[in-house]
Design an enzyme around this catalytic site. Structure first.
Site, PDB file in Angstrom:
ATOM      1  N   ARG A 142       0.870  -1.173   0.000  1.00 47.41           N
ATOM      2  CA  ARG A 142       0.000   0.000   0.000  1.00 47.41           C
ATOM      3  C   ARG A 142       0.908   1.223   0.000  1.00 47.41           C
ATOM      4  NH1 ARG A 142      -1.984  -3.635   3.890  1.00 47.41           N
ATOM      5  NH2 ARG A 142      -4.090  -4.432   3.464  1.00 47.41           N
ATOM      6  N   LYS A 169      -1.847  -2.458   7.517  1.00 47.03           N
ATOM      7  CA  LYS A 169      -3.213  -2.148   7.923  1.00 47.03           C
ATOM      8  C   LYS A 169      -3.537  -2.871   9.218  1.00 47.03           C
ATOM      9  CE  LYS A 169      -7.794  -1.657   5.877  1.00 47.03           C
ATOM     10  NZ  LYS A 169      -8.604  -1.905   4.657  1.00 47.03           N
ATOM     11  N   HIS A 226      -2.942   2.281  -5.999  1.00 44.15           N
ATOM     12  CA  HIS A 226      -3.695   1.056  -5.755  1.00 44.15           C
ATOM     13  C   HIS A 226      -3.764   0.174  -7.005  1.00 44.15           C
ATOM     14  CE1 HIS A 226      -5.077   0.287  -1.786  1.00 44.15           C
ATOM     15  NE2 HIS A 226      -6.128  -0.394  -2.197  1.00 44.15           N
ATOM     16  N   ARG A 229      -0.826  -2.090  -6.729  1.00 50.06           N
ATOM     17  CA  ARG A 229      -1.056  -3.157  -5.749  1.00 50.06           C
ATOM     18  C   ARG A 229      -2.024  -4.196  -6.335  1.00 50.06           C
ATOM     19  NH1 ARG A 229      -1.159  -4.853  -0.383  1.00 50.06           N
ATOM     20  NH2 ARG A 229      -3.196  -5.322   0.530  1.00 50.06           N
ATOM     21  N   HIS A 252      -3.762  -8.974   3.401  1.00 54.90           N
ATOM     22  CA  HIS A 252      -5.218  -9.123   3.411  1.00 54.90           C
ATOM     23  C   HIS A 252      -5.613 -10.090   4.525  1.00 54.90           C
ATOM     24  CE1 HIS A 252      -6.470  -6.749   0.059  1.00 54.90           C
ATOM     25  NE2 HIS A 252      -5.803  -7.423  -0.836  1.00 54.90           N
ATOM     26  N   TYR A 261     -10.137 -10.633  -6.835  1.00 52.21           N
ATOM     27  CA  TYR A 261      -9.240 -10.531  -7.976  1.00 52.21           C
ATOM     28  C   TYR A 261      -9.499 -11.613  -9.013  1.00 52.21           C
ATOM     29  CZ  TYR A 261      -6.744  -7.109  -5.215  1.00 52.21           C
ATOM     30  OH  TYR A 261      -6.430  -5.990  -4.494  1.00 52.21           O
TER      31      TYR A 261
END
Length: 279
Positions: A142, A169, A226, A229, A252, A261
């Site tokens: 990120r 995150k 993004h 990524r 994630h 995805y």
């Protein structure tokens, strides 16, 4: 941005252990809410449920914010209210539902677009920008994680390398392998550095680079962080990488985010139907 003392107290106490990026986002959302409350003779200690509902409507109808943006702001207000011990003021607030993450594929670069971006940045001759692009594409970070990197977070040798992401995150740390082309780009950039700043990437003012600077640099090439990524994760998915490995590499925490995805893009669906008359 100077935050009111009450918000600072919440960020330090109520969000202890959360990443700096999360705290900044919540702080900005609460500051905007506090500013709006001033016009209705209320503040962060006296607002009631109707204030929250009217604020959400204000964001929707006046500010024209997206559903996802409104929900992010609401989550900040909700967390603040629970920290105050007043969950009733955020109960059953009506707001526009954000689209399901599975209804539309994320934006990623095609292999040809990816190669073109690498060529364009390489030809521009800025070793820092090239190293940033190669790190985003090669490690799937990120942008907030990238700008927080220090030199000692990167460990490289001739045959392998790793990046320690300390500001992931949710405050979670992970270790990401660095491919050879990314290692080479970072090494070439660091070779021209003569300073002792601990930050891995510096701005033109010789300070730690900001998220906005990275965004503006990439905008010159028609992409946003993004997308890079997304391109990284899409590559892992298409290569048949096990789910647990993808989650470990990307940070994630939800399997459905990775499954996102696998959603075909509009271009992929178009290509499929075009082939119907060619096969």
């Amino acid at each position: 941005m100077k935050l009111p003392e009450r918000i600072e107290q919440f960020l330090n106490e109520g969000l202890a252990g959360k990443s700096d990026a999360t705290k900044r986002g919540y702080g900005y959302a609460l500051k905007s809410f506090a500013d709006w409350l001033e016009g209705s003779d209320a503040d962060l200690d006296t607002f009631v449920r109707s204030d929250v509902q009217f604020y959400v409507q204000y964001l929707e109808k006046v500010k024209k914010r997206s559903a996802s943006g409104i929900n992010r702001d609401f989550m900040a207000i909700k967390a603040f209210a629970h920290w105050q011990g007043r969950p009733d003021v955020v109960a059953d607030i009506r707001r526009t539902k954000a689209p399901s993450i599975t209804t539309k594929a994320p934006e990623w670069l095609t292999p040809s677009q990816r190669k073109q971006l690498i060529r364009d940045v390489d030809r521009a001759g800025n070793k820092r920008d090239y190293a940033i692009v190669m790190t985003l594409l090669g490690c799937g970070l990120r942008v907030s994680e990238l700008v927080a990197l220090n030199r000692d977070d990167v460990v490289m040798s001739e045959r392998k390398g790793t990046i320690i992401v300390r500001s992931g995150k949710g405050g979670k740390q992970r270790i990401v392998p660095v491919p050879s082309e990314t290692r080479r780009a970072i090494e070439r950039y660091l070779e021209e550095r003569t300073d002792d700043n601990e930050a891995l990437f510096l701005s033109n003012r010789r300070e730690r680079i900001s998220v906005r600077t990275v965004q503006n640099m990439l905008q010159q090439y028609g992409v946003h962080p993004h997308q890079l990524r997304h391109t990284y994760v899409k590559g892992l998915v298409d290569a048949g990488t096990p789910l647990a490995t993808i989650m470990s590499l990307t940070g994630h925490t939800r399997a459905e985010m990775v499954a996102w995805y696998s959603t075909p893009s509009e271009d992929e669906k178009q290509a499929v139907v075009e082939r119907l008359f060619l096969d």
